[in-house]
Design a protein around this motif. Structure first.
Motif, PDB file in Angstrom:
ATOM      1  N   ALA A 213       0.835  -1.206   0.000  1.00  0.00           N
ATOM      2  CA  ALA A 213       0.000   0.000   0.000  1.00  0.00           C
ATOM      3  C   ALA A 213       0.874   1.262   0.000  1.00  0.00           C
ATOM      4  O   ALA A 213       0.586   2.240  -0.713  1.00  0.00           O
ATOM      5  CB  ALA A 213      -0.924  -0.003   1.218  1.00  0.00           C
ATOM      6  N   GLU A 214       1.943   1.216   0.778  1.00  0.00           N
ATOM      7  CA  GLU A 214       2.861   2.361   0.819  1.00  0.00           C
ATOM      8  C   GLU A 214       3.467   2.577  -0.570  1.00  0.00           C
ATOM      9  O   GLU A 214       3.544   3.708  -1.073  1.00  0.00           O
ATOM     10  CB  GLU A 214       3.976   2.090   1.847  1.00  0.00           C
ATOM     11  N   MET A 215       3.843   1.473  -1.192  1.00  0.00           N
ATOM     12  CA  MET A 215       4.449   1.580  -2.507  1.00  0.00           C
ATOM     13  C   MET A 215       3.461   2.163  -3.523  1.00  0.00           C
ATOM     14  O   MET A 215       3.829   3.008  -4.345  1.00  0.00           O
ATOM     15  CB  MET A 215       4.910   0.195  -2.960  1.00  0.00           C
ATOM     16  N   GLU A 216       2.205   1.737  -3.424  1.00  0.00           N
ATOM     17  CA  GLU A 216       1.187   2.238  -4.351  1.00  0.00           C
ATOM     18  C   GLU A 216       1.028   3.760  -4.213  1.00  0.00           C
ATOM     19  O   GLU A 216       0.918   4.478  -5.213  1.00  0.00           O
ATOM     20  CB  GLU A 216      -0.134   1.531  -4.053  1.00  0.00           C
ATOM     21  N   THR A 217       1.029   4.236  -2.973  1.00  0.00           N
ATOM     22  CA  THR A 217       0.921   5.682  -2.745  1.00  0.00           C
ATOM     23  C   THR A 217       2.108   6.421  -3.359  1.00  0.00           C
ATOM     24  O   THR A 217       1.946   7.432  -4.051  1.00  0.00           O
ATOM     25  CB  THR A 217       0.879   5.973  -1.222  1.00  0.00           C
ATOM     26  N   LEU A 218       3.303   5.887  -3.120  1.00  0.00           N
ATOM     27  CA  LEU A 218       4.510   6.559  -3.622  1.00  0.00           C
ATOM     28  C   LEU A 218       4.557   6.532  -5.149  1.00  0.00           C
ATOM     29  O   LEU A 218       4.906   7.529  -5.797  1.00  0.00           O
ATOM     30  CB  LEU A 218       5.764   5.894  -3.048  1.00  0.00           C
ATOM     31  N   VAL A 219       4.194   5.394  -5.726  1.00  0.00           N
ATOM     32  CA  VAL A 219       4.171   5.286  -7.192  1.00  0.00           C
ATOM     33  C   VAL A 219       3.188   6.300  -7.763  1.00  0.00           C
ATOM     34  O   VAL A 219       3.474   6.986  -8.755  1.00  0.00           O
ATOM     35  CB  VAL A 219       3.809   3.846  -7.635  1.00  0.00           C
ATOM     36  N   GLY A 220       2.018   6.431  -7.128  1.00  0.00           N
ATOM     37  CA  GLY A 220       1.011   7.390  -7.592  1.00  0.00           C
ATOM     38  C   GLY A 220       1.562   8.810  -7.607  1.00  0.00           C
ATOM     39  O   GLY A 220       1.384   9.547  -8.586  1.00  0.00           O
ATOM     40  N   GLU A 221       2.264   9.185  -6.539  1.00  0.00           N
ATOM     41  CA  GLU A 221       2.826  10.544  -6.482  1.00  0.00           C
ATOM     42  C   GLU A 221       3.863  10.751  -7.593  1.00  0.00           C
ATOM     43  O   GLU A 221       3.891  11.799  -8.249  1.00  0.00           O
ATOM     44  CB  GLU A 221       3.492  10.790  -5.122  1.00  0.00           C
ATOM     45  N   LEU A 222       4.703   9.754  -7.792  1.00  0.00           N
ATOM     46  CA  LEU A 222       5.746   9.881  -8.820  1.00  0.00           C
ATOM     47  C   LEU A 222       5.137   9.956 -10.218  1.00  0.00           C
ATOM     48  O   LEU A 222       5.578  10.744 -11.060  1.00  0.00           O
ATOM     49  CB  LEU A 222       6.725   8.704  -8.722  1.00  0.00           C
ATOM     50  N   LEU A 223       4.111   9.131 -10.463  1.00  0.00           N
ATOM     51  CA  LEU A 223       3.511   9.131 -11.803  1.00  0.00           C
ATOM     52  C   LEU A 223       2.745  10.419 -12.071  1.00  0.00           C
ATOM     53  O   LEU A 223       2.710  10.908 -13.202  1.00  0.00           O
ATOM     54  CB  LEU A 223       2.608   7.909 -11.990  1.00  0.00           C
ATOM     55  N   LYS A 224       2.147  11.000 -11.033  1.00  0.00           N
ATOM     56  CA  LYS A 224       1.498  12.310 -11.217  1.00  0.00           C
ATOM     57  C   LYS A 224       2.550  13.354 -11.614  1.00  0.00           C
ATOM     58  O   LYS A 224       2.319  14.165 -12.522  1.00  0.00           O
ATOM     59  CB  LYS A 224       0.794  12.736  -9.931  1.00  0.00           C
ATOM     60  N   ALA A 225       3.684  13.296 -10.943  1.00  0.00           N
ATOM     61  CA  ALA A 225       4.759  14.240 -11.283  1.00  0.00           C
ATOM     62  C   ALA A 225       5.282  13.984 -12.694  1.00  0.00           C
ATOM     63  O   ALA A 225       5.723  14.908 -13.388  1.00  0.00           O
ATOM     64  CB  ALA A 225       5.891  14.141 -10.259  1.00  0.00           C
ATOM     65  N   ARG A 226       5.233  12.733 -13.128  1.00  0.00           N
ATOM     66  CA  ARG A 226       5.658  12.418 -14.502  1.00  0.00           C
ATOM     67  C   ARG A 226       4.726  13.054 -15.533  1.00  0.00           C
ATOM     68  O   ARG A 226       5.185  13.529 -16.567  1.00  0.00           O
ATOM     69  CB  ARG A 226       5.678  10.893 -14.745  1.00  0.00           C
ATOM     70  N   VAL A 227       3.425  13.019 -15.291  1.00  0.00           N
ATOM     71  CA  VAL A 227       2.476  13.634 -16.242  1.00  0.00           C
ATOM     72  C   VAL A 227       2.807  15.121 -16.388  1.00  0.00           C
ATOM     73  O   VAL A 227       2.853  15.655 -17.508  1.00  0.00           O
ATOM     74  CB  VAL A 227       1.013  13.431 -15.769  1.00  0.00           C
ATOM     75  N   VAL A 228       3.080  15.772 -15.262  1.00  0.00           N
ATOM     76  CA  VAL A 228       3.409  17.203 -15.282  1.00  0.00           C
ATOM     77  C   VAL A 228       4.749  17.426 -16.000  1.00  0.00           C
ATOM     78  O   VAL A 228       4.901  18.359 -16.797  1.00  0.00           O
ATOM     79  CB  VAL A 228       3.458  17.753 -13.828  1.00  0.00           C
ATOM     80  N   MET A 229       5.707  16.548 -15.710  1.00  0.00           N
ATOM     81  CA  MET A 229       7.018  16.638 -16.374  1.00  0.00           C
ATOM     82  C   MET A 229       6.853  16.540 -17.893  1.00  0.00           C
ATOM     83  O   MET A 229       7.378  17.347 -18.658  1.00  0.00           O
ATOM     84  CB  MET A 229       7.917  15.497 -15.846  1.00  0.00           C
ATOM     85  N   ARG A 230       6.073  15.564 -18.348  1.00  0.00           N
ATOM     86  CA  ARG A 230       5.926  15.336 -19.787  1.00  0.00           C
ATOM     87  C   ARG A 230       5.164  16.498 -20.429  1.00  0.00           C
ATOM     88  O   ARG A 230       5.496  16.950 -21.529  1.00  0.00           O
ATOM     89  CB  ARG A 230       5.201  14.005 -20.005  1.00  0.00           C
TER      90      ARG A 230
END
Ligand code: FE2
Ligand code: FE2
Length: 267
Positions: A213-230
């Motif tokens: 569950a912790e990993m899922e939360t962290l992955v979600g935050e990173l992928l949101k930042a990726r959308v903004v990065m792209r």
């Protein structure tokens, strides 16, 4: 090798954000704001990422090229004493692949730049704000969440290769788009495997439900930042409102290719 239910759950939780990154690129191709300048800009930024971008596990924060290059120089004298020759071979292979990506995108830049404009200088390529923010989030995730943070960061690398997959789809348009598609196709298979290296082994770690569950939360935050990065890399084809919708899950998820992933993982 079949993936466990919690691993599939993690992938499914990431799939809408993978789709978000794909939407950025797909929207850009047909955006009225797209010009030769914006094409040259995203290519230059991509060369930066392939040259000096921070891969996770890049040695000493030196980036995707200098990291493994430095590591090989340091460990070679200790080959088969402390470091296996296989590890060194893997480093060299990864280095060769990333360098090939750098060359592929830089070559497109040089091929499509208007006559009389300078060739791309990889040394001059700089990062951009949204990419710096993603990198800082990666480092914070690693610092604050230890091993789970490292796994989350690795899992999120490449964002399911969406840039390259969407790039390959414009091959039949000819001209500059065919060159872009060709470069993306060269990179795609490598990056699919790099993406898998962040997935392989997760099931063997024996993570608890809380850790998944912790990993899922962290992955979600990173992928949101990726959308903004792209979005930033492609001169913001998506409005801030649309990015917020994607972050909130208002998007159809990508269909993760489990067959291909499981076949490659078994090989
Ligand atoms: Fe790459
Ligand atoms: Fe890579």
């Amino acid at each position: 090798m079949a993936m466990s239910p919690p691993l599939r759950h993690l992938i499914e939780s990431a799939a809408p954000l993978f789709a978000g990154e794909a939407e950025v690129v797909r929207t850009y191709w047909d955006s009225p704001a797209r010009t030769i300048e914006t094409d040259l800009r995203w290519l230059e930024l991509q060369v930066f990422k392939e040259f000096k971008g921070s891969g996770v596990g890049d040695y000493d924060n030196r980036g995707v090229i200098m990291g493994p290059l430095t590591e090989v120089l340091e460990v070679l004298p200790r080959m088969d004493i402390e470091v296996s020759r296989h590890r060194i071979r893997d480093l060299l292979e990864g280095l060769y692949e990333e360098f090939t990506h750098l060359v592929a995108f830089a070559d497109v830049y040089d091929a499509i730049r208007p006559e009389g404009t300078p060739r791309l200088d990889p040394h001059r390529c700089q990062g951009w704000d949204e990419d710096t923010a993603l990198t800082q989030l990666r480092y914070r995730t690693l610092a604050e969440h230890g091993e789970i943070g490292a796994r989350a960061s690795k899992f999120s690398e490449g964002g399911y290769c969406t840039l390259f997959r969407e790039g390959m789809r414009i091959a039949d348009r000819g001209g500059n788009d065919a060159l872009i598609a060709d470069a993306c196709a060269k990179v795609y298979d490598d990056e699919f495997e790099h993406m898998l290296s962040g997935i392989i082994g997760l099931d063997a770690e024996g993570m608890t439900d809380a850790e998944w569950a912790e990993m899922e939360t962290l992955v979600g935050e990173l992928l949101k930042a990726r959308v903004v990065m792209r979005n930033g890399q492609f001169s913001n084809p998506l409005s801030p409102e649309r990015v917020a919708e994607i972050h909130a899950g208002k998007i159809d998820p990508v269909a993760f290719d489990y067959d291909r992933a499981e076949t490659l993982m078994a090989a």
